[in-house]
Scaffold this motif. Sequence first.
Motif, PDB file in Angstrom:
ATOM      1  N   VAL A  52      -5.905 -18.875   5.719  1.00  0.00           N
ATOM      2  CA  VAL A  52      -4.811 -19.278   5.274  1.00  0.00           C
ATOM      3  C   VAL A  52      -3.717 -19.873   6.111  1.00  0.00           C
ATOM      4  N   ASP A  53      -3.115 -20.993   6.040  1.00  0.00           N
ATOM      5  CA  ASP A  53      -2.381 -21.294   6.972  1.00  0.00           C
ATOM      6  C   ASP A  53      -0.793 -20.550   7.029  1.00  0.00           C
ATOM      7  N   ILE A  54      -0.254 -20.443   5.727  1.00  0.00           N
ATOM      8  CA  ILE A  54       1.104 -19.716   5.571  1.00  0.00           C
ATOM      9  C   ILE A  54       0.972 -18.517   4.733  1.00  0.00           C
ATOM     10  N   GLY A  55       1.316 -17.104   5.167  1.00  0.00           N
ATOM     11  CA  GLY A  55       1.219 -16.155   4.067  1.00  0.00           C
ATOM     12  C   GLY A  55       2.710 -15.809   4.117  1.00  0.00           C
ATOM     13  N   ILE A  56       3.270 -15.587   2.820  1.00  0.00           N
ATOM     14  CA  ILE A  56       4.785 -15.338   2.398  1.00  0.00           C
ATOM     15  C   ILE A  56       4.615 -13.941   1.735  1.00  0.00           C
ATOM     16  N   ILE A  57       5.301 -12.986   2.443  1.00  0.00           N
ATOM     17  CA  ILE A  57       5.137 -11.549   1.564  1.00  0.00           C
ATOM     18  C   ILE A  57       6.734 -10.975   1.191  1.00  0.00           C
ATOM     19  N   GLU A  58       6.488 -10.452   0.084  1.00  0.00           N
ATOM     20  CA  GLU A  58       7.684  -9.690  -0.393  1.00  0.00           C
ATOM     21  C   GLU A  58       7.545  -8.303  -0.685  1.00  0.00           C
ATOM     22  N   GLY A  59       8.339  -7.375  -0.271  1.00  0.00           N
ATOM     23  CA  GLY A  59       8.392  -6.163  -0.638  1.00  0.00           C
ATOM     24  C   GLY A  59       7.851  -5.270   0.648  1.00  0.00           C
ATOM     25  N   GLY A  60       8.344  -3.976   0.616  1.00  0.00           N
ATOM     26  CA  GLY A  60       8.038  -3.149   1.749  1.00  0.00           C
ATOM     27  C   GLY A  60       6.663  -2.248   1.736  1.00  0.00           C
ATOM     28  N   VAL A  61       6.549  -1.289   2.436  1.00  0.00           N
ATOM     29  CA  VAL A  61       5.207  -0.850   2.427  1.00  0.00           C
ATOM     30  C   VAL A  61       5.184   0.716   2.055  1.00  0.00           C
ATOM     31  N   SER A  62       4.882   1.257   0.751  1.00  0.00           N
ATOM     32  CA  SER A  62       4.985   2.305   0.548  1.00  0.00           C
ATOM     33  C   SER A  62       3.778   3.215   0.262  1.00  0.00           C
ATOM     34  N   ASN A  63       2.632   2.457   0.415  1.00  0.00           N
ATOM     35  CA  ASN A  63       1.432   3.308  -0.052  1.00  0.00           C
ATOM     36  C   ASN A  63       0.005   2.741   0.520  1.00  0.00           C
ATOM     37  N   SER A  64      -0.908   3.580   0.347  1.00  0.00           N
ATOM     38  CA  SER A  64      -2.317   3.049   1.141  1.00  0.00           C
ATOM     39  C   SER A  64      -2.514   1.599   0.670  1.00  0.00           C
ATOM     40  N   GLU A  65      -2.396   1.157  -0.438  1.00  0.00           N
ATOM     41  CA  GLU A  65      -2.878  -0.189  -0.932  1.00  0.00           C
ATOM     42  C   GLU A  65      -2.230  -1.264  -0.149  1.00  0.00           C
ATOM     43  N   ASN A  66      -0.802  -0.894  -0.167  1.00  0.00           N
ATOM     44  CA  ASN A  66       0.149  -2.020   0.523  1.00  0.00           C
ATOM     45  C   ASN A  66      -0.441  -2.205   1.855  1.00  0.00           C
ATOM     46  N   VAL A  67      -0.670  -0.852   2.769  1.00  0.00           N
ATOM     47  CA  VAL A  67      -1.027  -1.129   3.819  1.00  0.00           C
ATOM     48  C   VAL A  67      -2.400  -1.729   3.930  1.00  0.00           C
ATOM     49  N   GLU A  68      -3.356  -1.730   3.033  1.00  0.00           N
ATOM     50  CA  GLU A  68      -4.432  -2.466   3.105  1.00  0.00           C
ATOM     51  C   GLU A  68      -4.374  -3.853   3.003  1.00  0.00           C
ATOM     52  N   PHE A  69      -3.561  -4.168   1.857  1.00  0.00           N
ATOM     53  CA  PHE A  69      -3.439  -5.639   1.687  1.00  0.00           C
ATOM     54  C   PHE A  69      -2.578  -6.324   2.772  1.00  0.00           C
ATOM     55  N   LEU A  70      -1.637  -5.543   3.055  1.00  0.00           N
ATOM     56  CA  LEU A  70      -0.678  -6.337   4.327  1.00  0.00           C
ATOM     57  C   LEU A  70      -1.644  -6.681   5.277  1.00  0.00           C
ATOM     58  N   ARG A  71      -2.354  -5.708   5.892  1.00  0.00           N
ATOM     59  CA  ARG A  71      -3.450  -6.130   7.046  1.00  0.00           C
ATOM     60  C   ARG A  71      -4.299  -7.035   6.622  1.00  0.00           C
TER      61      ARG A  71
ATOM     62  N   LYS B 571      -2.482   7.670   9.385  1.00  0.00           N
ATOM     63  CA  LYS B 571      -2.979   8.883   9.041  1.00  0.00           C
ATOM     64  C   LYS B 571      -2.081  10.084   8.736  1.00  0.00           C
ATOM     65  N   LYS B 572      -1.202  10.227   9.535  1.00  0.00           N
ATOM     66  CA  LYS B 572      -0.166  11.022   9.400  1.00  0.00           C
ATOM     67  C   LYS B 572       0.849  10.950   7.963  1.00  0.00           C
ATOM     68  N   ALA B 573       1.270   9.527   8.072  1.00  0.00           N
ATOM     69  CA  ALA B 573       1.912   9.290   6.761  1.00  0.00           C
ATOM     70  C   ALA B 573       1.217   9.534   5.561  1.00  0.00           C
ATOM     71  N   LEU B 574       0.013   9.215   5.313  1.00  0.00           N
ATOM     72  CA  LEU B 574      -0.731   9.244   4.293  1.00  0.00           C
ATOM     73  C   LEU B 574      -0.953  10.932   3.950  1.00  0.00           C
ATOM     74  N   GLU B 575      -1.096  11.691   5.185  1.00  0.00           N
ATOM     75  CA  GLU B 575      -1.383  13.040   4.785  1.00  0.00           C
ATOM     76  C   GLU B 575      -0.251  13.676   4.001  1.00  0.00           C
ATOM     77  N   VAL B 576       0.835  13.138   4.207  1.00  0.00           N
ATOM     78  CA  VAL B 576       2.287  13.922   3.664  1.00  0.00           C
ATOM     79  C   VAL B 576       2.189  13.380   2.397  1.00  0.00           C
ATOM     80  N   GLY B 577       1.727  12.302   1.990  1.00  0.00           N
ATOM     81  CA  GLY B 577       1.343  11.594   0.365  1.00  0.00           C
ATOM     82  C   GLY B 577       0.547  12.333  -0.416  1.00  0.00           C
ATOM     83  N   CYS B 578      -0.785  12.765   0.407  1.00  0.00           N
ATOM     84  CA  CYS B 578      -1.899  13.633  -0.124  1.00  0.00           C
ATOM     85  C   CYS B 578      -1.389  15.108  -0.445  1.00  0.00           C
ATOM     86  N   GLU B 579      -0.674  15.663   0.406  1.00  0.00           N
ATOM     87  CA  GLU B 579      -0.052  16.886   0.470  1.00  0.00           C
ATOM     88  C   GLU B 579       0.797  17.145  -0.732  1.00  0.00           C
TER      89      GLU B 579
END
Lengths: 179, 592
Positions: A52-71, B571-579
């Motif tokens: 894709v040419d341009i990605g536009i993203i809203e929101g911070g990163v608070s969980n494992s899913e956010n990390v996965e999708f942002l990557r 990994k460390k950040a997620l471990e806190v969430g798991c805990e």
Amino acid sequence: MTKPLVATGHFTGCFGCHMSLLDIDERILDLVQLVEFDKSPINDIKTFNRPVDIGIIEGGVSNSENVEFLREFRKYCKILVAIGSCALTGGVPAMRNTVPLKECLQEAYLDGPTIVNGVIPNDPELPILLDRVYPCHEVVKIDYFLPGCPPSGDTLFNAIVALLKGDALALPYELVKYD
Amino acid sequence: MAEDMRSLVNQTVERFGKDRHRLMDIARALHARLGYLSEETIGHTAQALGIHRVEVRDMVSFYSFFSRKKQGKTVIHLCNAVVERMKGADAVGRAFERELGIHFGETTPDDAITLHHTACIGLSDQAPSALINGIPFTNLKPEDVPGIVKAIREGEDMLNMPQAEVDSNVRRPGEVIFAPMERGAAIRKAINMTPESVINEINKGRLRGRGGAGFPTAMKWDFCRKAKGNAHYLVCNADEGEPGTFKDRAILQECPDLVFEGMTVAGYAIGAREGIMYLRGEYEYLLPSLERVLAKRRHLGLLGENICGCEGFSFNIRIQMGAGAYVCGEESALLESAEGKRGAPRDRPPFPVQKGYKGEPTSVNNVETLCCAARILDRGGEWFASMGSRDSTGTKLLSVSGDCEHPGVYELPYGITVKKLIDMVGASDAQAVQVGGPSGRCLAPKDFGRSISFEDVPTGGSVIIIGPERDLLECVRQFTEFFVEESCGWCVPCRSGTTILLKTLEKVMEGRGSRSDLANLEKLGKTVKTMSRCGLGQTAANPILTTINGFPDLYEARIKHEEYTPAFDFKKALEVGCEAAGRNLELEGIHV
Ligand SMILES: Cc1cc2nc3c(=O)[nH]c(=O)nc-3n(C[C@H](O)[C@H](O)[C@H](O)COP(=O)(O)O)c2cc1C
Ligand code: SF4
Ligand code: SF4
Ligand code: FES
């Protein structure tokens, strides 16, 4: 000539930035002339299957899913633009950063005054929370930042058009003054 | 009990004339009596002064020497600034923790002793150093700690301890500051001249401020004299808080008369009847001797009404104590503090010479500047201007500390090269020299030929030598941490920028950084420099910016090859969430 592809993504935010994108009103017709939308909550395309040419993203990163999708966004998008306070700094969700995660969850799910027989949600289907809420640029490289909560429709429109045309972005003072 | 406290508060407030401007003194007096300032004390104080309690709380919460929690009877402030740590302050700190069975920030269970860290207390030449209930302890070794703690516990007079000693440590006196002068000589010369010609004489000496900014003193006095107001004030800035600076301490120990002489001359020149010396809280131990000198001068007719028989020239000096805040050295923050408020810098203009103390025209001058002024009156502007370099006349006091054989105070003509200086102090092998403290710049050996002067490398007096074995980036980190601590928090670039700089630097130092982090350090550093309101923020990025410039290899060696690296460990950040939720990364087969 094929139209440039644009994807938009939503992480830990309130969807206000996406609402603001819709706030460009009838200019959305111009935009559709200029670009084609790929993965986006707006059209409900859920996965990337081409660059894709341009990605536009809203929101911070608070969980494992956010990390996965942002990557994933970083992998598929040539240019990644973070929009809004949440993406840039963590924003309102990052207010939890001042309290240790465990205490937050205990207050929300166990000790709060309206809770009876509470449990901290632990279903494996749920994403795992990170210790803090992080801004996007601490997880992947971000190419451009548009501050605001949310950035106005005009700001977003001007920025996207400038990016597509390769022009320098010139925003009038009213669009970048926030207080 | 509650009534006792109320009457103590009322008495104290009365003692300072129920004047809201004296809130600093009121709070200091109550803190000294009660050991801390509770919400109750704050409430009573507000009531007695007829102001809102948030005004009192706002002020009290700002200063590091005010505690709002109960503290021990004895409070130990151990300096843990860069120079101290070079000299083994960490080991001394651990010895205190071991001996007392508590950590820093805590109080012993019997409420006897509280242990704190503090920034530079102006004893860097005699490091490691500490203040114990305000009494300075120097050249501390871990072995000293048990004896000191025992003496505190047994209620001995701490002044009798062998470590409770401050050497003025003047290694090289010069002709301007550390030379004898008869009391009143400069004043008598001044009162035989018009105030305008006094200012003109200072102008002939081309005197520039010694406090950091180097503003021409004659011009400042002239502006102040001409500004309209109900009263004019002269303020001596004795807040000396730049880490590694202790030259004003040496002046106040060795020749306080010269400072008061200078203040009186300045008072005459600008038309002030009142002078205030703002003395940093850390120097409280100097207060009794300074008060004695003031009493003596009043007795000799060098202060008070019709000074030296000069009809109509009245001038008095009072000493205003601070309470531990580096930013209060900044002149407008100092004025706020002297008016009994939190030490937040003001917007300028108006400048203090227009609207200063209590909104009236005020000249704020450094201790050393005022000494120079007195000497110029005594010996003439031409004589003064014959010393020094092109744009920097006279001598400069340098307080040298760190990795050198002869730390102490040196009075040297402006224009001396860094090379000559380090040879003189026994530090020829220096890896780097930090001139002007953390807010100054870090010089690499290629710059040692440069000269100490306003036109080349200026300094308020701090010279910190960083020896060949030191981890320079660790020094840079600690300097940056200092600014994080001391930012008053008013502007975002300074408040948040300093923290982001520190975090990014730490990332690089831990080997997790990339080239983009170095670029970000420079970019953000420039933003903090240009977008902050006062000198603190405007210089807070200097340790990083000047070392990226002078020692690029140190940074290059620590970064990764990738163009970008994330800021934290997933990994460390997620471990806190798991805990927190009772889950397990491995069992759930989650890969990061
Ligand atoms: C953060 C900060 C700290 C300062 N600390 C001091 C100080 O401790 N002593 C001092 O004389 N000037 C200090 N200054 C400079 C003062 O604002 C002011 O320029 C100086 O007192 C003027 O006196 P001078 O003209 O005699 O140098 C500081 C400035 C800043 C921005
Ligand atoms: S920046 Fe504001 S509008 Fe955008 S997601 Fe965050 S809270 Fe909502
Ligand atoms: S630059 Fe820093 S210390 Fe100065 S006013 Fe702003 S926040 Fe306060
Ligand atoms: S007194 Fe500790 S560094 Fe100055």
